[in-house]
Design a protein around this motif. Structure first.
Motif, mmCIF file in Angstrom:
data_model
loop_
_atom_site.group_PDB
_atom_site.id
_atom_site.type_symbol
_atom_site.label_atom_id
_atom_site.label_comp_id
_atom_site.label_asym_id
_atom_site.label_seq_id
_atom_site.Cartn_x
_atom_site.Cartn_y
_atom_site.Cartn_z
ATOM 1 N N ASN A 197 -35.368 34.687 -10.272
ATOM 2 C CA ASN A 197 -34.447 35.148 -11.518
ATOM 3 C C ASN A 197 -33.067 34.407 -11.366
ATOM 4 O OD1 ASN A 197 -36.078 36.883 -13.126
ATOM 5 N ND2 ASN A 197 -35.739 38.492 -11.858
ATOM 6 N N ALA A 198 -32.502 34.611 -10.176
ATOM 7 C CA ALA A 198 -31.032 33.886 -9.904
ATOM 8 C C ALA A 198 -31.081 32.480 -10.302
ATOM 9 C CB ALA A 198 -30.777 34.020 -8.333
ATOM 10 N N SER A 199 -32.287 31.512 -10.057
ATOM 11 C CA SER A 199 -32.381 30.354 -10.503
ATOM 12 C C SER A 199 -32.441 30.353 -11.645
ATOM 13 C CB SER A 199 -33.757 29.678 -9.596
ATOM 14 O OG SER A 199 -33.520 29.692 -8.475
ATOM 15 N N TYR A 200 -33.130 31.190 -12.343
ATOM 16 C CA TYR A 200 -33.276 31.173 -13.825
ATOM 17 C C TYR A 200 -31.966 31.343 -14.684
ATOM 18 C CZ TYR A 200 -34.462 32.758 -18.525
ATOM 19 O OH TYR A 200 -34.525 32.937 -19.762
ATOM 20 N N LYS A 201 -31.404 32.240 -14.033
ATOM 21 C CA LYS A 201 -30.008 32.377 -14.701
ATOM 22 C C LYS A 201 -28.953 31.465 -14.426
ATOM 23 C CE LYS A 201 -30.280 37.431 -14.247
ATOM 24 N NZ LYS A 201 -29.944 38.644 -13.508
ATOM 25 N N LYS A 202 -28.974 30.537 -13.323
ATOM 26 C CA LYS A 202 -28.366 29.430 -13.142
ATOM 27 C C LYS A 202 -28.676 28.383 -13.973
ATOM 28 C CE LYS A 202 -26.310 26.754 -9.675
ATOM 29 N NZ LYS A 202 -26.083 26.450 -8.287
ATOM 30 N N GLN A 203 -29.826 28.241 -14.278
ATOM 31 C CA GLN A 203 -30.295 26.979 -14.886
ATOM 32 C C GLN A 203 -30.256 27.313 -16.507
ATOM 33 O OE1 GLN A 203 -31.224 24.020 -14.146
ATOM 34 N NE2 GLN A 203 -30.946 24.600 -11.937
ATOM 35 N N GLN A 204 -29.898 28.465 -16.864
ATOM 36 C CA GLN A 204 -29.553 28.796 -18.460
ATOM 37 C C GLN A 204 -28.216 27.893 -18.889
ATOM 38 O OE1 GLN A 204 -30.429 32.953 -18.554
ATOM 39 N NE2 GLN A 204 -31.730 32.583 -20.111
ATOM 40 N N ARG A 205 -27.521 27.759 -17.727
ATOM 41 C CA ARG A 205 -26.231 27.111 -18.113
ATOM 42 C C ARG A 205 -26.500 25.965 -18.902
ATOM 43 N NH1 ARG A 205 -23.563 27.681 -12.598
ATOM 44 N NH2 ARG A 205 -23.667 30.074 -12.244
ATOM 45 N N ASN A 206 -27.648 25.244 -18.632
ATOM 46 C CA ASN A 206 -28.206 24.098 -18.878
ATOM 47 C C ASN A 206 -28.639 23.944 -20.284
ATOM 48 O OD1 ASN A 206 -30.171 21.583 -19.374
ATOM 49 N ND2 ASN A 206 -29.421 21.191 -17.284
ATOM 50 N N PRO A 207 -28.182 22.863 -21.470
ATOM 51 C CA PRO A 207 -28.569 22.802 -22.615
ATOM 52 C C PRO A 207 -30.105 22.894 -22.788
ATOM 53 C CG PRO A 207 -27.606 20.636 -21.902
ATOM 54 C CD PRO A 207 -27.374 21.629 -20.899
#
Length: 94
Positions: free
Chosen positions: A48-58
């Motif tokens: 989940n932490a990786s998912y949240k961080k990757q959501q910054r990506n377009p």
């Protein structure tokens, strides 16, 4: 090795690495994170932490959890379910 010990070793290695992912790179492709309900190597909180961080990506970023699966879900019986999940993700993108 007990799952807890493996997690502690993995965390200490990850913290010391100099490799960083640029989660805001606009050229970064789409990403599907597949976690396993019984994964003690990369637990759901880490996924989940990786998912949240990757959501910054377009690019498109999705996460899914496979019930009753461990970290070895790609080589365990029933690996086809994970492959089908990944294939469905790719098919939605093309």
């Amino acid at each position: 090795m007990p799952p807890r010990a493996a997690q502690q070793i993995e965390r200490s290695l990850v913290r010391r690495t100099e490799v960083k992912v640029d989660s805001e790179n606009p050229e970064h492709g789409s990403l599907l994170i597949i976690s396993g309900e019984k994964d003690h190597t990369v637990p759901r909180a880490t996924a989940n932490a990786s998912y949240k961080k990757q959501q910054r990506n377009p690019g498109i970023t999705e996460i899914t959890e496979m019930p009753n699966r461990s970290h070895a879900r790609t080589i365990d019986n029933g690996w086809q379910e994970g492959a089908d999940t990944a294939l469905a993700f790719v098919r939605r993108l093309v």
